[in-house]
Design a protein around this motif. Structure first.
Motif, PDB file in Angstrom:
ATOM      1  N   VAL A 188       0.842  -1.255  -0.212  1.00 33.89           N
ATOM      2  CA  VAL A 188      -0.020  -0.031  -0.070  1.00 33.89           C
ATOM      3  C   VAL A 188       0.852   1.181   0.072  1.00 33.89           C
ATOM      4  N   PHE A 189       2.229   1.152  -0.156  1.00 37.45           N
ATOM      5  CA  PHE A 189       3.037   2.495  -0.100  1.00 37.45           C
ATOM      6  C   PHE A 189       2.633   3.289  -1.322  1.00 37.45           C
ATOM      7  N   ALA A 190       2.359   4.426  -1.064  1.00 39.36           N
ATOM      8  CA  ALA A 190       2.041   5.374  -1.966  1.00 39.36           C
ATOM      9  C   ALA A 190       3.091   6.185  -2.663  1.00 39.36           C
ATOM     10  N   ALA A 191       2.713   7.100  -3.679  1.00 38.03           N
ATOM     11  CA  ALA A 191       3.782   7.958  -4.306  1.00 38.03           C
ATOM     12  C   ALA A 191       4.216   9.007  -3.037  1.00 38.03           C
ATOM     13  N   LYS A 192       3.530   9.522  -2.332  1.00 37.77           N
ATOM     14  CA  LYS A 192       4.081  10.509  -1.199  1.00 37.77           C
ATOM     15  C   LYS A 192       4.970   9.575  -0.271  1.00 37.77           C
ATOM     16  N   ASP A 193       4.660   8.397  -0.049  1.00 39.29           N
ATOM     17  CA  ASP A 193       5.589   7.727   0.660  1.00 39.29           C
ATOM     18  C   ASP A 193       7.127   7.288   0.043  1.00 39.29           C
ATOM     19  N   ALA A 194       7.038   7.117  -1.363  1.00 39.95           N
ATOM     20  CA  ALA A 194       8.181   6.856  -1.938  1.00 39.95           C
ATOM     21  C   ALA A 194       8.924   8.113  -2.009  1.00 39.95           C
ATOM     22  N   ASP A 195       8.396   9.491  -2.404  1.00 42.46           N
ATOM     23  CA  ASP A 195       8.907  10.426  -2.252  1.00 42.46           C
ATOM     24  C   ASP A 195       9.762  10.816  -0.910  1.00 42.46           C
ATOM     25  N   ARG A 196       9.028  10.534   0.351  1.00 47.83           N
ATOM     26  CA  ARG A 196       9.831  10.717   1.544  1.00 47.83           C
ATOM     27  C   ARG A 196      10.771   9.721   1.652  1.00 47.83           C
ATOM     28  N   LEU A 197      10.708   8.664   1.022  1.00 49.94           N
ATOM     29  CA  LEU A 197      11.797   7.614   1.517  1.00 49.94           C
ATOM     30  C   LEU A 197      12.915   8.238   0.413  1.00 49.94           C
ATOM     31  N   LEU A 198      12.797   8.551  -0.760  1.00 48.25           N
ATOM     32  CA  LEU A 198      13.848   9.013  -1.630  1.00 48.25           C
ATOM     33  C   LEU A 198      14.618  10.211  -1.048  1.00 48.25           C
ATOM     34  N   THR A 199      13.606  11.206  -0.500  1.00 41.49           N
ATOM     35  CA  THR A 199      14.248  12.465  -0.175  1.00 41.49           C
ATOM     36  C   THR A 199      15.172  12.314   1.258  1.00 41.49           C
ATOM     37  N   GLU A 200      14.518  11.598   2.091  1.00 40.38           N
ATOM     38  CA  GLU A 200      15.359  11.169   3.206  1.00 40.38           C
ATOM     39  C   GLU A 200      16.762  10.387   3.030  1.00 40.38           C
ATOM     40  N   LEU A 201      16.652   9.471   2.066  1.00 40.29           N
ATOM     41  CA  LEU A 201      17.910   8.748   1.610  1.00 40.29           C
ATOM     42  C   LEU A 201      18.925   9.802   0.791  1.00 40.29           C
ATOM     43  N   ASP A 202      18.600  10.592   0.189  1.00 39.97           N
ATOM     44  CA  ASP A 202      19.172  11.671  -0.357  1.00 39.97           C
ATOM     45  C   ASP A 202      19.924  12.498   0.706  1.00 39.97           C
ATOM     46  N   LYS A 203      19.324  12.961   1.860  1.00 41.41           N
ATOM     47  CA  LYS A 203      19.812  13.777   2.892  1.00 41.41           C
ATOM     48  C   LYS A 203      20.700  12.790   3.662  1.00 41.41           C
ATOM     49  N   VAL A 204      20.572  11.503   3.819  1.00 42.10           N
ATOM     50  CA  VAL A 204      21.481  10.725   4.522  1.00 42.10           C
ATOM     51  C   VAL A 204      22.663  10.564   3.719  1.00 42.10           C
ATOM     52  N   LEU A 205      22.621  10.350   2.368  1.00 43.65           N
ATOM     53  CA  LEU A 205      23.693  10.055   1.656  1.00 43.65           C
ATOM     54  C   LEU A 205      24.621  11.465   1.568  1.00 43.65           C
ATOM     55  N   ALA A 206      23.975  12.553   1.593  1.00 44.61           N
ATOM     56  CA  ALA A 206      24.795  13.751   1.409  1.00 44.61           C
ATOM     57  C   ALA A 206      25.493  14.068   2.618  1.00 44.61           C
ATOM     58  N   ALA A 207      24.888  13.446   3.723  1.00 45.36           N
ATOM     59  CA  ALA A 207      25.556  13.749   4.913  1.00 45.36           C
ATOM     60  C   ALA A 207      26.663  12.929   5.326  1.00 45.36           C
ATOM     61  N   LEU A 208      26.973  11.814   4.545  1.00 48.37           N
ATOM     62  CA  LEU A 208      28.155  10.921   4.678  1.00 48.37           C
ATOM     63  C   LEU A 208      29.549  11.440   4.406  1.00 48.37           C
TER      64      LEU A 208
END
Length: 111
Positions: free
Chosen positions: A91-111
């Motif tokens: 039931v993962f929605a587009a808004k959930d995917a956007d959040r996951l991708l946004t948070e993953l981008d932030k985590v990777l940028a902080a490495l």
């Protein structure tokens, strides 16, 4: 019930969005050696050297923990736990995917 709620169609649609987003992150961050997946099941291989494909357990762990701190739960898998395993519910929605991708981008940028 599953047919009425169009769960399969949702998984295909949102999965395509996720795969596109993960591939965009792979182009942006050298620590991503490979992205693979189908439907709503993905593997993102973390590497020290993209050309040599040397796996990077430490970075995978940092990403899993960084996402956990942001209340996004994934895990790592593979022979040496260097592959991010992303398998959200159907039931993962587009808004959930956007959040996951946004948070993953932030985590990777902080490495």
């Amino acid at each position: 019930m599953l047919r009425d709620e169009q769960v399969l169609e949702n998984a295909q649609r949102v999965g395509a969005t996720m795969l596109d987003g993960l591939n965009a992150l792979a182009r942006k961050y050298e620590c991503i050696g490979d992205v693979r997946g189908t439907g709503l099941y993905f593997g993102v291989e973390m590497v020290r050297d993209r050309a040599k494909k040397d796996t990077d357990i430490a970075t995978a762990l940092k990403v899993v923990n960084g996402l956990r701190q942001r209340r996004v739960l994934i895990s790592a898998t593979g022979p040496d736990a260097s592959v991010l395993k992303i398998r959200p519910p159907l039931v993962f929605a587009a808004k959930d995917a956007d959040r996951l991708l946004t948070e993953l981008d932030k985590v990777l940028a902080a490495l």
